[in-house]
Design a protein around this motif. Structure first.
Motif, short mmCIF file in Angstrom:
data_model
loop_
_atom_site.label_atom_id
_atom_site.label_comp_id
_atom_site.label_asym_id
_atom_site.label_seq_id
_atom_site.Cartn_x
_atom_site.Cartn_y
_atom_site.Cartn_z
N ASP A 63 0.84 -1.20 0.00
CA ASP A 63 0.00 0.00 0.00
C ASP A 63 0.88 1.25 0.00
OD1 ASP A 63 -1.81 2.02 0.43
OD2 ASP A 63 -2.95 0.93 1.95
N ARG A 66 0.21 4.09 2.73
CA ARG A 66 0.29 3.76 4.15
C ARG A 66 1.14 4.74 4.94
NH1 ARG A 66 3.87 0.74 1.39
NH2 ARG A 66 5.92 0.22 2.28
N GLY A 100 -1.24 -1.45 4.75
CA GLY A 100 -1.64 -0.07 4.96
C GLY A 100 -2.54 -0.01 6.18
N THR A 106 -7.92 4.35 4.26
CA THR A 106 -8.69 3.25 3.67
C THR A 106 -9.96 3.77 3.02
OG1 THR A 106 -7.86 1.64 5.27
CG2 THR A 106 -9.94 1.12 4.20
#
Length: 235
Positions: A63, A66, A100, A106
């Motif tokens: 990710d 992150r 992440g 998110t």
């Protein structure tokens, strides 16, 4: 011993009992109908997907968002790696992002997948939550030394609550390989060399991670890993 007579059933109790019995009889049919509807929905979605989109759903990438635990805002300038990943998400060529952590981030990235890709398929956000996220518990090998299966389930449940709150959907745990050669560096992630103990702890941790309902925010999809000839190190 004197037994008191039972009260005569009323119309209300008879109707309630009948409704309960009917509900119990209908429950399997309702569940089967829902499962069939879900299957048809999935098949219809797959039929609309291109080869690239199908392959994309099998793609897992670290990710790149992150590093922004405070969240990414639509007005932020993304770096080149984030821009490239965003383009793949918008094109429907990304299935999951790995390691992440952060609910705001998110949400931002998931909105990108759901609202800006052609088919709107949500991403999975996965992480290696092996022995806790914010709260750190003993490593799995140390926890297994307690022989306390209930403890393993409870620590996995606590990790799932923290992981779900941080925007994670899936954990790559429990590690179920058997430690046959103690020089193997990942023995620490398992329950040691005993097959039965490893089985019991893996089941307990899976129950803890997943809880009673995978749709709940506090449930993590458990991914038992490394069970096929991974820990058989030689020299």
């Amino acid at each position: 011993m004197r037994h008191l007579p039972l009260p005569a059933p009323t119309r209300r109790t008879l109707l309630a009992g009948g409704a309960l019995a009917a509900g119990l009889m209908m429950a399997p049919r309702i569940a089967a109908a829902q499962a069939q509807a879900d299957l048809e929905r999935v098949n219809a979605l797959i039929a609309r997907m291109t080869i690239e989109e199908k392959a994309g759903q099998l793609t897992l990438q670290n990710d790149p968002f992150r590093w922004r635990p405070e969240g990414v805002n639509p007005g932020d300038t993304l770096d080149s790696n984030q821009e490239q990943t965003a383009a793949e998400i918008r094109a429907g060529r990304m299935g999951a992002l790995f390691n992440g952590v952060g609910a705001a981030t998110t949400r931002f990235v998931q909105e990108m997948a759901v609202r800006e890709s052609r088919l709107g398929i949500p991403l999975l956000f996965a992480a290696d939550i092996v022995h806790g996220l914010r709260t750190t518990f003993p490593v799995p090998l140390g926890e297994a030394a307690s022989w306390d299966v209930d403890l393993a389930e409870r620590t996995a449940r606590a990790a799932a609550v923290e992981g779900g709150a941080a925007g994670v959907h899936q954990t790559y745990a429990p590690m179920v390989d058997i430690g046959r050669d103690q020089r193997w560096g990942r023995v620490v992630e398992g329950a040691g060399e005993d097959v039965l103990l490893g089985n019991l702890f893996a089941a307990a941790r899976t129950r803890g991670f997943q809880g009673d309902d995978l749709k709940a925010w506090s449930s993590l999809l458990a991914c038992p890993k490394h069970f096929a000839a991974y820990g058989a190190a030689e020299a």
